[in-house]
Structures are given as structure tokens and as C-alpha cells.
Design a protein around this motif. Sequence first.
Motif, PDB file in Angstrom:
ATOM      1  N   ALA A 113      28.079  68.469  56.699  1.00 41.46           N
ATOM      2  CA  ALA A 113      27.865  68.569  55.252  1.00 41.46           C
ATOM      3  C   ALA A 113      29.208  68.556  54.538  1.00 41.46           C
ATOM      4  N   VAL A 114      29.274  67.829  53.429  1.00 48.48           N
ATOM      5  CA  VAL A 114      30.478  67.784  52.598  1.00 48.48           C
ATOM      6  C   VAL A 114      30.058  67.958  51.142  1.00 48.48           C
ATOM      7  N   PRO A 115      30.971  68.385  50.272  1.00 51.77           N
ATOM      8  CA  PRO A 115      30.618  68.456  48.848  1.00 51.77           C
ATOM      9  C   PRO A 115      30.230  67.078  48.328  1.00 51.77           C
ATOM     10  N   ALA A 116      29.388  67.054  47.318  1.00 51.11           N
ATOM     11  CA  ALA A 116      28.942  65.785  46.738  1.00 51.11           C
ATOM     12  C   ALA A 116      30.137  64.894  46.418  1.00 51.11           C
ATOM     13  N   GLY A 117      30.044  63.641  46.848  1.00 48.36           N
ATOM     14  CA  GLY A 117      31.137  62.700  46.634  1.00 48.36           C
ATOM     15  C   GLY A 117      32.153  62.666  47.746  1.00 48.36           C
ATOM     16  N   ASN A 118      32.071  63.631  48.665  1.00 49.80           N
ATOM     17  CA  ASN A 118      32.971  63.681  49.825  1.00 49.80           C
ATOM     18  C   ASN A 118      34.437  63.534  49.410  1.00 49.80           C
ATOM     19  N   PRO A 119      34.928  64.454  48.562  1.00 48.19           N
ATOM     20  CA  PRO A 119      36.305  64.298  48.036  1.00 48.19           C
ATOM     21  C   PRO A 119      37.393  64.267  49.089  1.00 48.19           C
ATOM     22  N   ALA A 120      37.189  64.880  50.240  1.00 44.99           N
ATOM     23  CA  ALA A 120      38.227  64.885  51.281  1.00 44.99           C
ATOM     24  C   ALA A 120      38.147  63.665  52.179  1.00 44.99           C
ATOM     25  N   GLY A 121      37.144  62.816  51.985  1.00 46.75           N
ATOM     26  CA  GLY A 121      37.028  61.602  52.785  1.00 46.75           C
ATOM     27  C   GLY A 121      36.687  61.865  54.241  1.00 46.75           C
TER      28      GLY A 121
END
Length: 250
Positions: A113-121
Motif C-alpha cells: 500500500a502507498v499513499p494515493a498517487g504513490n509520491p515516493a515512486g
Amino acid sequence: MTARGITAPALLALGLLAPACGGPAAGGTLAVFAAASLTDTFEALAAAFEAGHPGVTVTLNFAASSALREQILAGAPADAFASASAGDMDRLAAAGALAGDPRVFARNRMVVAVPAGNPAGITGLEDFADPELLIGLCAEEVPCGRYAREALASAGVTPAPDSLEPDVRALLTKVAAGELDAGIVYATDIPAAGGAVEAIALPGAPAVVAAYPIAAVAASSRKALASAFVDFVLSPQGQAILAAHGFEAP
């Protein structure tokens, strides 16, 4: 209205509730202990069970399966227990704390799971070894932590976690808030976050599937009602609710 704001007619219309029946008890309270990853699903199951059993109130206690196991062993007033781990249920069975054999009622898969938009790639499990990223896992003693480490070990990854959480919903909350770049949660937790997190596809990664057992508790004074709840979870109506929340069939 049920105790959780879902009308019985609505549940009937969705095909998720059988008509009210006489059942093993005319009323009273049923205490159900359930793994944190079951929160939304068991709230719906409890509402449907209450609507089909007039006078019955289901109280829900959610936490890590390992924590709930210890509460039951310490004498907490539980009538039924739904675990995300066969191991935690087996320990209760070995202690004579269960009324009957546990029954697997659903399965679930682990995802990143990643924050919406996957800011860390984030691209895959290999990112969990990157010390530059903020990575979270459930604590090793709870099921989501054990399953996550199984997935990482199968992929040959040694994680460098910045946060160890007491249960999967605590981990999900930190990912949703952007406090972590990624975490490993259950597939069913993704929609539960209401769009605040997204799952990263892991093509070729080893699949780790969690089996969820349920059983009545031996110390319960309401074993017939607890058994009725267990049967309901495994019934076509209960299975439809589980499927609607993303769980796989047992």
C-alpha cells in the motif's frame, strides 16, 4: 435501523440477509472478537446478524489476532473469535479455549500500500530495503507482520522498516496520512481506506494468502448463539458480505 445504521430491508434487498428466524436465543448480547483487518466486514456481518435475530446485539472487539488471543486466554468475555491467523487460533485450541474446531471462512492476500498517487515512486518489494524511504510493517508478532515478512523473505528482501505497527489498520492509517511511503497490508484494506491509499501491483512476486478461521469460545455462556453467528459467517449470506468487501472464498 440496526445498531450500525443499516436497515434490514436494505440488507434483504441486497440479498445479504435471510428473513428473521427464531434462532438459538431470543435476545441478549454476543461478544465477537475479530482481527483488525475484518473491521468493516464484521460491522456489516454483525448488522445483518442482528437484523435476522431480533433482540440480539453484537458487540465487536477489533485488534491484532495475537492480542485478541491473549485477551481470551486471560479470561476476557468473548463468545466468538475470528482470527487472521491459523496459528493464533491453534494456540487457543491447544489451551482448550475453543468450543469446537475452528473453520476457515475467508482468505485474503498481502499487497503493498502507498499513499494515493504513490509520491515516493514505489515499484515493488525491493523498495522495502531502501533506507531512504519511509517504510512501515506490522509488528512481527501479529499476523500482518508475519505474512509481510514471509512475502519479503520469498522475494529475497531484507526490510529496513521505520515503523512497526500493532495491527494492520494502524499501519494503513499512517500510509493514508502520508507518514509512510509504503506498507504491506491486506488486499481488503485498500478499499477500506476510501481512496487515500492505492495498491502496487507486484507481477511475479510470491503470493502470500492469509486464511481466516472462526470459532466459538469455550468459556462463553452463549455458545448456541455464538455457534449461530459462526454458521452465519459461513452461510451464503455471510459469504456474500465477505465477498462484497473483497475477501476470497475459503
